[in-house]
Design a protein around this motif. Sequence first.
Motif, PDB file in Angstrom:
ATOM      1  N   GLN A   1     -35.972  49.222 -40.199  1.00 33.58           N
ATOM      2  CA  GLN A   1     -35.842  48.403 -38.996  1.00 33.58           C
ATOM      3  C   GLN A   1     -37.205  48.338 -38.296  1.00 33.58           C
ATOM      4  OE1 GLN A   1     -32.603  49.580 -36.441  1.00 33.58           O
ATOM      5  NE2 GLN A   1     -31.221  49.963 -38.177  1.00 33.58           N
ATOM      6  N   PHE A   2     -37.892  47.229 -38.470  1.00 36.22           N
ATOM      7  CA  PHE A   2     -39.265  47.131 -37.975  1.00 36.22           C
ATOM      8  C   PHE A   2     -39.359  47.227 -36.458  1.00 36.22           C
ATOM      9  CE2 PHE A   2     -42.631  44.445 -36.167  1.00 36.22           C
ATOM     10  CZ  PHE A   2     -43.725  45.224 -36.529  1.00 36.22           C
ATOM     11  N   VAL A   3     -38.481  46.546 -35.741  1.00 39.13           N
ATOM     12  CA  VAL A   3     -38.577  46.543 -34.276  1.00 39.13           C
ATOM     13  C   VAL A   3     -38.427  47.955 -33.727  1.00 39.13           C
ATOM     14  CG1 VAL A   3     -37.522  45.721 -32.135  1.00 39.13           C
ATOM     15  CG2 VAL A   3     -37.802  44.164 -34.062  1.00 39.13           C
ATOM     16  N   GLY A   4     -37.440  48.679 -34.227  1.00 42.87           N
ATOM     17  CA  GLY A   4     -37.263  50.065 -33.793  1.00 42.87           C
ATOM     18  C   GLY A   4     -38.451  50.934 -34.170  1.00 42.87           C
ATOM     19  N   PHE A   5     -38.966  50.731 -35.395  1.00 45.53           N
ATOM     20  CA  PHE A   5     -40.146  51.466 -35.848  1.00 45.53           C
ATOM     21  C   PHE A   5     -41.326  51.222 -34.916  1.00 45.53           C
ATOM     22  CE2 PHE A   5     -44.229  50.935 -38.021  1.00 45.53           C
ATOM     23  CZ  PHE A   5     -44.429  52.187 -38.602  1.00 45.53           C
ATOM     24  N   LEU A   6     -41.590  49.954 -34.588  1.00 38.24           N
ATOM     25  CA  LEU A   6     -42.743  49.618 -33.766  1.00 38.24           C
ATOM     26  C   LEU A   6     -42.598  50.174 -32.350  1.00 38.24           C
ATOM     27  CD1 LEU A   6     -45.432  48.082 -33.511  1.00 38.24           C
ATOM     28  CD2 LEU A   6     -44.119  46.080 -32.780  1.00 38.24           C
ATOM     29  N   ILE A   7     -41.426  49.972 -31.742  1.00 37.19           N
ATOM     30  CA  ILE A   7     -41.230  50.459 -30.377  1.00 37.19           C
ATOM     31  C   ILE A   7     -41.361  51.980 -30.324  1.00 37.19           C
ATOM     32  CG2 ILE A   7     -39.532  50.719 -28.521  1.00 37.19           C
ATOM     33  CD1 ILE A   7     -38.494  47.934 -29.270  1.00 37.19           C
ATOM     34  N   SER A   8     -40.761  52.671 -31.285  1.00 37.87           N
ATOM     35  CA  SER A   8     -40.834  54.134 -31.316  1.00 37.87           C
ATOM     36  C   SER A   8     -42.267  54.614 -31.485  1.00 37.87           C
ATOM     37  CB  SER A   8     -39.966  54.675 -32.459  1.00 37.87           C
ATOM     38  OG  SER A   8     -38.625  54.299 -32.297  1.00 37.87           O
ATOM     39  N   PHE A   9     -43.004  53.952 -32.383  1.00 37.49           N
ATOM     40  CA  PHE A   9     -44.388  54.359 -32.625  1.00 37.49           C
ATOM     41  C   PHE A   9     -45.254  54.074 -31.396  1.00 37.49           C
ATOM     42  CE2 PHE A   9     -46.232  55.404 -36.963  1.00 37.49           C
ATOM     43  CZ  PHE A   9     -47.190  56.257 -36.442  1.00 37.49           C
ATOM     44  N   LEU A  10     -44.988  52.958 -30.709  1.00 44.03           N
ATOM     45  CA  LEU A  10     -45.763  52.648 -29.514  1.00 44.03           C
ATOM     46  C   LEU A  10     -45.476  53.643 -28.394  1.00 44.03           C
ATOM     47  CD1 LEU A  10     -45.674  48.730 -29.394  1.00 44.03           C
ATOM     48  CD2 LEU A  10     -47.442  50.253 -30.339  1.00 44.03           C
ATOM     49  N   ILE A  11     -44.221  54.078 -28.266  1.00 46.80           N
ATOM     50  CA  ILE A  11     -43.892  55.130 -27.296  1.00 46.80           C
ATOM     51  C   ILE A  11     -44.632  56.412 -27.636  1.00 46.80           C
ATOM     52  CG2 ILE A  11     -42.034  56.650 -26.501  1.00 46.80           C
ATOM     53  CD1 ILE A  11     -40.160  54.213 -26.705  1.00 46.80           C
ATOM     54  N   LEU A  12     -44.680  56.733 -28.921  1.00 45.37           N
ATOM     55  CA  LEU A  12     -45.414  57.916 -29.378  1.00 45.37           C
ATOM     56  C   LEU A  12     -46.891  57.798 -29.039  1.00 45.37           C
ATOM     57  CD1 LEU A  12     -45.475  60.563 -30.963  1.00 45.37           C
ATOM     58  CD2 LEU A  12     -45.470  59.243 -33.081  1.00 45.37           C
ATOM     59  N   PHE A  13     -47.479  56.620 -29.263  1.00 44.23           N
ATOM     60  CA  PHE A  13     -48.880  56.383 -28.912  1.00 44.23           C
ATOM     61  C   PHE A  13     -49.112  56.537 -27.409  1.00 44.23           C
ATOM     62  CE2 PHE A  13     -49.905  54.161 -33.014  1.00 44.23           C
ATOM     63  CZ  PHE A  13     -51.139  54.750 -33.234  1.00 44.23           C
ATOM     64  N   ILE A  14     -48.253  55.926 -26.598  1.00 47.37           N
ATOM     65  CA  ILE A  14     -48.425  55.976 -25.140  1.00 47.37           C
ATOM     66  C   ILE A  14     -48.358  57.420 -24.644  1.00 47.37           C
ATOM     67  CG2 ILE A  14     -47.340  55.364 -22.941  1.00 47.37           C
ATOM     68  CD1 ILE A  14     -46.459  52.719 -24.321  1.00 47.37           C
ATOM     69  N   ALA A  15     -47.387  58.176 -25.143  1.00 46.78           N
ATOM     70  CA  ALA A  15     -47.262  59.576 -24.737  1.00 46.78           C
ATOM     71  C   ALA A  15     -48.488  60.386 -25.146  1.00 46.78           C
ATOM     72  CB  ALA A  15     -45.997  60.178 -25.351  1.00 46.78           C
ATOM     73  N   ALA A  16     -48.983  60.160 -26.362  1.00 48.67           N
ATOM     74  CA  ALA A  16     -50.172  60.882 -26.825  1.00 48.67           C
ATOM     75  C   ALA A  16     -51.382  60.544 -25.965  1.00 48.67           C
ATOM     76  CB  ALA A  16     -50.452  60.546 -28.292  1.00 48.67           C
ATOM     77  N   GLY A  17     -51.519  59.269 -25.590  1.00 46.19           N
ATOM     78  CA  GLY A  17     -52.626  58.866 -24.732  1.00 46.19           C
ATOM     79  C   GLY A  17     -52.546  59.493 -23.360  1.00 46.19           C
ATOM     80  N   ALA A  18     -51.346  59.449 -22.742  1.00 48.48           N
ATOM     81  CA  ALA A  18     -51.171  60.056 -21.422  1.00 48.48           C
ATOM     82  C   ALA A  18     -51.421  61.553 -21.486  1.00 48.48           C
ATOM     83  CB  ALA A  18     -49.767  59.772 -20.900  1.00 48.48           C
ATOM     84  N   GLY A  19     -50.978  62.189 -22.563  1.00 51.47           N
ATOM     85  CA  GLY A  19     -51.198  63.626 -22.724  1.00 51.47           C
ATOM     86  C   GLY A  19     -52.663  63.985 -22.904  1.00 51.47           C
TER      87      GLY A  19
END
Length: 436
Positions: free
Chosen positions: A338-356
């Motif tokens: 499921q590409f949309v779920g994959f992309l949204i999940s990965f972007l959340i992971l990126f955002i959290a890593a950046g904020a951290g």
Amino acid sequence: MSETTKKKGRIGSYWNPEDPVFWEKEGKRHARRNLWISVPTLMLAFIVWQIWSVVAARLNDIGFHFTQSQLFTLAAVPGLVGATLRFVYTFAVGKFGGRNWVVFSTGILLLPAIGVGLAVQNPDTPYGVMLLLAALCGLGGGNFSSALANISFFYPKKEKGTALGINGGLGNMGVSVVQFVTPLIVTAGVFGAIGGEAQVLTDGTKVWLQNAAFIWVIPIIVFTIIAYFGMDNLPNAKQSVAEQFVIVKRKHTWIMTWLYIATFGSFIGYAAAFPLLLKSQFPEHVSLAFLGAFLAAAARPVGGWLSDKLGGARVTTYVIVTMGLGAAAVMYFTLEKQFVGFLISFLILFIAAGAGSGSTFQMIPIIFPPKEAAPVLGFTAAFAAYGSFFIPKLFGWAAQNTGTPITAFYFFIAFYVVSFILNWYYYARKNAEIKC
């Protein structure tokens, strides 16, 4: 306040950003000028460092014949070299002066920028030469440690989180810039005859992959000159390597190193691997690869700012939990195709890593005195940068041995669990050893 005895140049012999009168009257102006010159030079360093995250994904399209493992290695090697150089760059500001080192470390980026542009024009270029050029791109990776250590000297504690977040976050933006600009710039012969001939794809389309490197040559020259005339060597930032090296004896140096690996190490590692992951799992969407790095870099100043307001340890707690959940979601949606779920999940992971990345760097100047905080920033950044080597390599290993690169996330989730425990025990709980 002590009288300032002006030396030749913009900054005198007195520098104390914790002195509120000095800061408002003079310090803030100098600090901001150095920060806003540091940002584009650091961005260029990240661009050169991460060129291979995009170029490696296109090599076989223009006539090279490398295996998937070899391509992941080309994307990973700059991370290995850059991380190792950060140990040297960490202590360079104290040894040579901030301005001097920025000028040198920016100017030397011309070597890989020109080298990569020449090498990709010939499909017969040996893999060993490509590895060497990938290693030279690691020069850009070292700059982060020196840039953050340098800027930390300029700001008072109450503003370090925001300043370091801006410098690191906008500098990190170089990853998304190179991943966004490259697909556009390679479609036209913008440099004419001096830029080399086009490569022809199997469908007859012409591309100029060398543009991915050549486009940065002039900006590197321009900002090297700007740094030379616009930045400063602070009078009280000089320290010997031995004086700075005392940080390795501090327990909290190693704890914060672990936490920064979990955050920035994840960001830079995922950024290096994301284009190749997209190409292997959802090839029709590879043009979106720049989004992850862009959102992570944008989140970093926010993480620093929130930490100045709420406390770095609290923000880091939220971040690590989000990263663990994001990684699990990426695994699920990848297996479900499921590409949309994959992309949204990965972007959340990126955002959290950046904020951290921003929140952990805000914690360091709280935990350590100023003379130690600067080298600790560089030291933790050096270890974390190995993420850009080990994460792509781990994805490559997982793909080769398990049939899918996504199984590598089991390792990452385990790392986040340990990170949560360390942050909670030492910094976030009610009776923590250091509250920050």
